[in-house]
Design a protein around this motif. Structure first.
Motif, PDB file in Angstrom:
ATOM      1  N   ASN A  86       0.812  -1.209   0.000  1.00  0.00           N
ATOM      2  CA  ASN A  86       0.000   0.000   0.000  1.00  0.00           C
ATOM      3  C   ASN A  86       0.852   1.270   0.000  1.00  0.00           C
ATOM      4  O   ASN A  86       0.313   2.364  -0.131  1.00  0.00           O
ATOM      5  CB  ASN A  86      -0.977   0.019   1.185  1.00  0.00           C
ATOM      6  N   PRO A  90      -0.838   4.015  -4.295  1.00  0.00           N
ATOM      7  CA  PRO A  90      -1.294   5.364  -4.657  1.00  0.00           C
ATOM      8  C   PRO A  90      -0.260   6.169  -5.442  1.00  0.00           C
ATOM      9  O   PRO A  90      -0.620   6.956  -6.322  1.00  0.00           O
ATOM     10  CB  PRO A  90      -1.591   6.018  -3.298  1.00  0.00           C
ATOM     11  N   ILE A  91       1.014   5.956  -5.139  1.00  0.00           N
ATOM     12  CA  ILE A  91       2.070   6.682  -5.857  1.00  0.00           C
ATOM     13  C   ILE A  91       2.112   6.247  -7.312  1.00  0.00           C
ATOM     14  O   ILE A  91       2.152   7.068  -8.238  1.00  0.00           O
ATOM     15  CB  ILE A  91       3.438   6.454  -5.173  1.00  0.00           C
ATOM     16  N   ALA A  93      -0.257   4.674  -9.017  1.00  0.00           N
ATOM     17  CA  ALA A  93      -1.514   4.965  -9.710  1.00  0.00           C
ATOM     18  C   ALA A  93      -1.503   6.391 -10.242  1.00  0.00           C
ATOM     19  O   ALA A  93      -1.936   6.656 -11.374  1.00  0.00           O
ATOM     20  CB  ALA A  93      -2.689   4.743  -8.766  1.00  0.00           C
ATOM     21  N   LYS A  94      -0.996   7.320  -9.419  1.00  0.00           N
ATOM     22  CA  LYS A  94      -0.931   8.719  -9.857  1.00  0.00           C
ATOM     23  C   LYS A  94       0.058   8.908 -11.000  1.00  0.00           C
ATOM     24  O   LYS A  94      -0.074   9.842 -11.785  1.00  0.00           O
ATOM     25  CB  LYS A  94      -0.565   9.610  -8.661  1.00  0.00           C
ATOM     26  N   GLN A  96       0.245   6.803 -13.325  1.00  0.00           N
ATOM     27  CA  GLN A  96      -0.407   6.053 -14.405  1.00  0.00           C
ATOM     28  C   GLN A  96       0.386   4.803 -14.780  1.00  0.00           C
ATOM     29  O   GLN A  96       0.413   4.380 -15.934  1.00  0.00           O
ATOM     30  CB  GLN A  96      -0.639   6.946 -15.631  1.00  0.00           C
ATOM     31  N   SER A 122      -6.937   3.072  -3.138  1.00  0.00           N
ATOM     32  CA  SER A 122      -7.815   3.802  -4.054  1.00  0.00           C
ATOM     33  C   SER A 122      -7.278   5.200  -4.324  1.00  0.00           C
ATOM     34  O   SER A 122      -6.700   5.832  -3.441  1.00  0.00           O
ATOM     35  CB  SER A 122      -9.221   3.902  -3.467  1.00  0.00           C
ATOM     36  N   VAL A 123      -7.490   5.655  -5.528  1.00  0.00           N
ATOM     37  CA  VAL A 123      -7.153   7.028  -5.922  1.00  0.00           C
ATOM     38  C   VAL A 123      -8.347   7.580  -6.687  1.00  0.00           C
ATOM     39  O   VAL A 123      -8.816   6.948  -7.652  1.00  0.00           O
ATOM     40  CB  VAL A 123      -5.884   7.081  -6.792  1.00  0.00           C
ATOM     41  N   ASP A 124      -8.847   8.722  -6.250  1.00  0.00           N
ATOM     42  CA  ASP A 124     -10.020   9.352  -6.877  1.00  0.00           C
ATOM     43  C   ASP A 124     -11.188   8.380  -6.986  1.00  0.00           C
ATOM     44  O   ASP A 124     -11.907   8.336  -8.002  1.00  0.00           O
ATOM     45  CB  ASP A 124      -9.656   9.899  -8.263  1.00  0.00           C
ATOM     46  N   LYS A 126     -11.220   5.196  -7.345  1.00  0.00           N
ATOM     47  CA  LYS A 126     -10.993   3.981  -8.130  1.00  0.00           C
ATOM     48  C   LYS A 126      -9.997   3.066  -7.413  1.00  0.00           C
ATOM     49  O   LYS A 126      -8.979   3.529  -6.893  1.00  0.00           O
ATOM     50  CB  LYS A 126     -10.444   4.326  -9.515  1.00  0.00           C
ATOM     51  N   TYR A 128      -7.049   0.505  -7.375  1.00  0.00           N
ATOM     52  CA  TYR A 128      -5.930   0.197  -8.272  1.00  0.00           C
ATOM     53  C   TYR A 128      -5.177  -1.067  -7.878  1.00  0.00           C
ATOM     54  O   TYR A 128      -4.243  -1.464  -8.566  1.00  0.00           O
ATOM     55  CB  TYR A 128      -4.960   1.378  -8.329  1.00  0.00           C
TER      56      TYR A 128
END
Length: 437
Positions: A86, A90-91, A93-94, A96, A122-124, A126, A128
């Motif tokens: 975890n 998030p890193i 996912a941002k 992409q 989750s990011v925004d 969604k 991941y």
């Protein structure tokens, strides 16, 4: 005629034709017990999905992180599914680098995921990555050795008590170390424990202006305590021991206490693997006397799909299977409820069969509930994360600092020298990265 043409022309059996055209998923994972068990059950997935085959790449934790990070940052495409924490999700996912998991199916029951775990993946809004297991940290200890020494584990132990108890139950003649703690260098190895330890001493990695804090008294106190404890009551070669090495030592009856991930509880309690399975007790991660913070971490190992994969649909099918309630039932039917992957779903902790079979279920959930990655220590910080700092630079910086601290445990450096070097390195790296103005 080649073999594939022969099979396509001659086979009438659906399974045979399906195998000939099967899509192969390459999955990179860590060599922890729950993942090894998942590999052993993969035939259950491929039996139900004959058009998908699975190839495993199983690596030691530090090696896995290095290879997966290198491949995904370069869009190398070596892996269709990766096992990541975890921290990364998030890193990445941002950046992409990961695909959103929007095809897990209606039966997956995403709302059953523990809110803290789901939120960290989750990011925004969604998802991941899907959690395979979740954990915090706690004490695992030998009740028989405590009884023999006239000790009783408190409900809320302090580090002062743990230090005294570890030294008292150490028996070098019987090859029993009073306590086993991570010493192997790595941001997710020794620094997971040392960061949590320092949080519980009231320390922090950075102040509100991102200035490193290794020159502060909390770091000196926590690292000195750790070094002295490993010298007095730790096993030989402690600087090379990570999660798996300490697990083996504890299972073999060579550790009086082990403070580590809650996920280890099922392995130390399993009589098939552990010689002390019927002697293990559990307690909350310690705090320093006078500091109201137990330093609990919150971690999950998760399955994610790199954006470079060309097999996203098949990959989501596998992830949905491996992290589902049905997979939990499968493990329970073959290995018993005490051995199912913990720490991801609310339904598991409402399951009376699980709570009856797993003495560690309630302590595990209590440890996870006590973790607050938004407030890892008593002082204000500009970051989130319990045993890590949730910024991209931490992976390299944490490993460098981990090497400095591992050298202390190996007797190759002093506490003061290691902290001075850590302060200089962190200040340089954070300045270069633009955090320090």
């Amino acid at each position: 005629m080649n073999l594939k043409s022969f099979l396509l022309g001659a086979c009438s059996a659906v399974a045979l034709c399906g195998f000939a055209n099967a899509e192969t998923l390459t999955i990179a994972t860590v060599n922890n017990g729950d993942m090894i068990r998942m590999q052993g059950l993969t035939s259950e997935f491929t039996k139900a999905n004959p058009d998908i085959q699975v190839e495993w790449v199983t690596l030691e934790e530090n090696v896995l992180r290095e290879r997966v990070t290198t491949d995904i940052a370069a869009s190398g495409g070596q892996y269709d599914i990766v096992t990541i924490g975890n921290y990364e999700v998030p890193i990445w996912a941002k950046q992409q680098w990961l695909l959103p998991l929007d095809g897990l199916g209606d039966a997956y029951d995403i709302d059953d995921l523990l809110p803290a775990i789901r939120g960290g993946l989750s990011v925004d809004g969604k998802l991941y990555a899907a959690p395979f297991y979740g954990e915090s940290a706690m004490i695992m200890y030998r009740k028989d050795l405590f009884e023999k020494a006239g000790l009783q584990m408190p409900d809320s132990p302090t580090w002062e008590f743990i230090g005294e108890a570890a030294r008292k139950i150490t028996d070098r003649n019987a090859d029993i170390a009073g306590i086993c703690l991570r010493g192997k260098a790595g941001w997710g190895e020794n620094m997971a424990f040392v960061s949590a330890l320092t949080n519980s001493f009231g320390g922090r990695w950075f102040d509100e202006s991102w200035k490193p804090q290794f020159d502060q008294p909390e770091w000196k106190a926590s690292l000195q305590f750790y070094a002295d404890l490993m010298k007095d009551a730790g096993p030989s070669g402690a600087s090379s021991n990570g999660f798996n090495e300490n697990l083996t030592l504890f299972q073999q009856g060579k550790c009086g206490m082990w403070i580590d991930a809650t996920v280890a509880a099922s392995f130390v309690s399993n009589p098939k693997d552990s010689t002390v399975a019927d002697k293990v007790g559990f307690a909350l991660f310690p705090n320093k006397e006078g500091v109201a913070n137990h330093g609990n971490w919150l971690w999950s190992w998760n399955l994610a799909i790199p954006a470079s994969s060309q097999k996203a649909e098949a990959a989501q099918k596998f992830i949905a299977w491996a992290t589902s309630k049905e997979y939990t039932d499968l493990v329970a039917s073959k290995e018993g409820w005490a051995n199912v992957p913990p720490g991801t779903r609310t339904s598991l902790y409402n399951n009376e069969e699980y709570k009856k079979a797993a003495a560690f279920a309630v302590p595990t959930l209590a440890a996870m509930d006590a973790a607050d990655i938004t407030k890892p220590t008593i002082k204000p910080v500009p970051y989130t994360g319990g045993q890590f700092v949730a910024i991209p630079e931490f992976q390299a910086l944490g490993t460098t600092v981990g090497q400095l601290f591992s050298a202390v445990i190996a007797g190759q450096s002093s506490v003061d020298d290691a902290l001075t070097a850590a302060q200089a390195t962190a200040t340089r790296d954070m300045t270069r990265a633009g955090y320090i103005k």
